[in-house]
Design an enzyme around this catalytic site. Structure first.
Site, mmCIF file in Angstrom:
data_model
loop_
_atom_site.group_PDB
_atom_site.id
_atom_site.type_symbol
_atom_site.label_atom_id
_atom_site.label_comp_id
_atom_site.label_asym_id
_atom_site.label_seq_id
_atom_site.Cartn_x
_atom_site.Cartn_y
_atom_site.Cartn_z
ATOM 1 N N HIS A 175 -2.897 -14.920 -17.647
ATOM 2 C CA HIS A 175 -3.826 -15.635 -18.506
ATOM 3 C C HIS A 175 -3.618 -15.212 -19.958
ATOM 4 O O HIS A 175 -2.965 -14.200 -20.243
ATOM 5 C CB HIS A 175 -5.274 -15.346 -18.090
ATOM 6 C CG HIS A 175 -5.640 -13.893 -18.214
ATOM 7 N ND1 HIS A 175 -5.310 -12.969 -17.253
ATOM 8 C CD2 HIS A 175 -6.284 -13.209 -19.194
ATOM 9 C CE1 HIS A 175 -5.742 -11.774 -17.623
ATOM 10 N NE2 HIS A 175 -6.334 -11.899 -18.804
ATOM 11 N N LYS B 201 0.896 -10.697 -16.269
ATOM 12 C CA LYS B 201 -0.414 -11.193 -16.685
ATOM 13 C C LYS B 201 -0.424 -12.711 -16.547
ATOM 14 O O LYS B 201 0.521 -13.391 -16.978
ATOM 15 C CB LYS B 201 -0.669 -10.788 -18.140
ATOM 16 C CG LYS B 201 -2.031 -11.150 -18.681
ATOM 17 C CD LYS B 201 -2.174 -10.659 -20.119
ATOM 18 C CE LYS B 201 -3.518 -11.068 -20.715
ATOM 19 N NZ LYS B 201 -3.637 -10.634 -22.128
#
Length: 224
Positions: free
Chosen positions: A106, A104
Site C-alpha cells: 500500500h 509493502k
C-alpha cells in the site's frame, strides 16, 4: 597500510565490534575472534562507520556508481550513513536503496524496495557488514538486478575474515567475485588486523597466545 584502515581497526576494537577470545560461530566453528557490526549504536559511531565505508568504497571503486544498496536489515543503516559520508567527503551525491523483508502492498512506496528506486542504467555498490559464507548475496543479487537493468559495480563489507566459505577453499569474498563477476572487497582483512595489533614482544592487543590460536584456526579454516 592506509591510515584509514589503521583507524578503522582501532574503531572496531574501541566499539567492541571486534573481540578476541573463544566464540562459537553459526557454522559451528570455534573462532578466536568475533565481529559484531551490531555494536555500532551511537550517532558518532555510525557517522565514523559511514566515513570508513565511504573511504574504502572510493579507494576500491572510485566515483563511478550511483547507488549504495544495503540489504535488510543491518545493511540499511550502513547504506544511509555511507551515502551521507560519501557526499561530505567527496562531494558526490549517491542514492541509497534497501529492501524490505516483506513487500509493502500500500501507499506510494509499495513494493520490496525502500529509499531510492533503482533505475535502468544505475551502477550499484552493495554494502554489508560482514560475510562468512557468501550466502547473503544469493538473496540480495536477484533483488538488485531484478528491480531494473542495473550493473553491480562491487560489494563492500567491513571485515574479510579470510576463511573458507562452506565447502570451498576460497574466501567468501573471492567466491562472490568468481560467481557474480564483480569485485567483493572489505575495509580491512584479518591479515591487516593481525599486522596492526600483533607485536612480537607480546605488547600488542593480539597477544602471543591469541596469535597462536589464530594461526591454528587459519591452518584449519583459512582460505587458499
Amino acid at each position: 597500510m592506509e591510515q584509514y584502515k589503521k583507524e578503522f581497526i582501532d574503531f572496531m576494537v574501541s566499539c567492541n565490534a571486534l573481540k578476541f577470545g573463544s566464540f562459537t560461530l553459526k557454522s559451528g566453528r570455534q573462532s578466536p575472534f568475533f565481529m559484531n557490526a551490531g555494536a555500532y549504536v551511537t550517532g558518532s559511531q555510525l557517522a565514523l562507520l559511514g566515513k570508513y565505508y565511504a573511504q574504502a568504497i572510493h579507494d576500491n571503486f572510485g566515483d563511478d556508481f550511483d547507488v549504495l544498496f544495503g540489504p535488510a536489515y543491518k545493511g540499511i543503516p550502513l547504506a544511509v550513513t555511507a551515502s551521507i559520508a560519501y557526499s561530505q567527503l567527496y562531494g558526490k551525491e549517491v542514492r541509497y536503496c534497501s529492501n524490505r523483508k516483506e513487500a509493502k502492498d500500500h501507499g506510494g512506496d509499495a513494493g520490496i524496495l525502500l529509499g531510492s528506486k533503482l533505475q535502468d542504467g544505475d551502477r550499484v555498490v552493495i554494502i554489508e557488514d560482514v560475510t562468512t559464507s557468501g550466502k547473503s548475496i544469493e538473496e540480495t543479487y536477484p533483488i538488485v538486478t531484478g528491480a531494473a537493468n542495473v550493473k553491480v559495480v562491487g560489494e563492500m563489507v567491513s571485515l574479510n575474515r579470510m576463511e573458507k566459505a562452506g565447502d570451498s577453499n576460497k574466501s567468501a569474498l573471492d567466491s562472490i567475485t568468481d560467481k557474480y563477476g564483480f569485485p567483493a572487497r572489505a575495509i580491512v582483512s584479518m591479515a591487516d588486523v593481525i599486522e596492526y595489533l600483533y607485536k612480537e614482544d607480546g605488547s600488542g592487543l593480539i597477544t602471543n597466545e591469541i596469535k597462536t590460536q589464530m594461526d591454528e584456526y587459519y591452518k584449519l579454516w583459512g582460505a587458499k
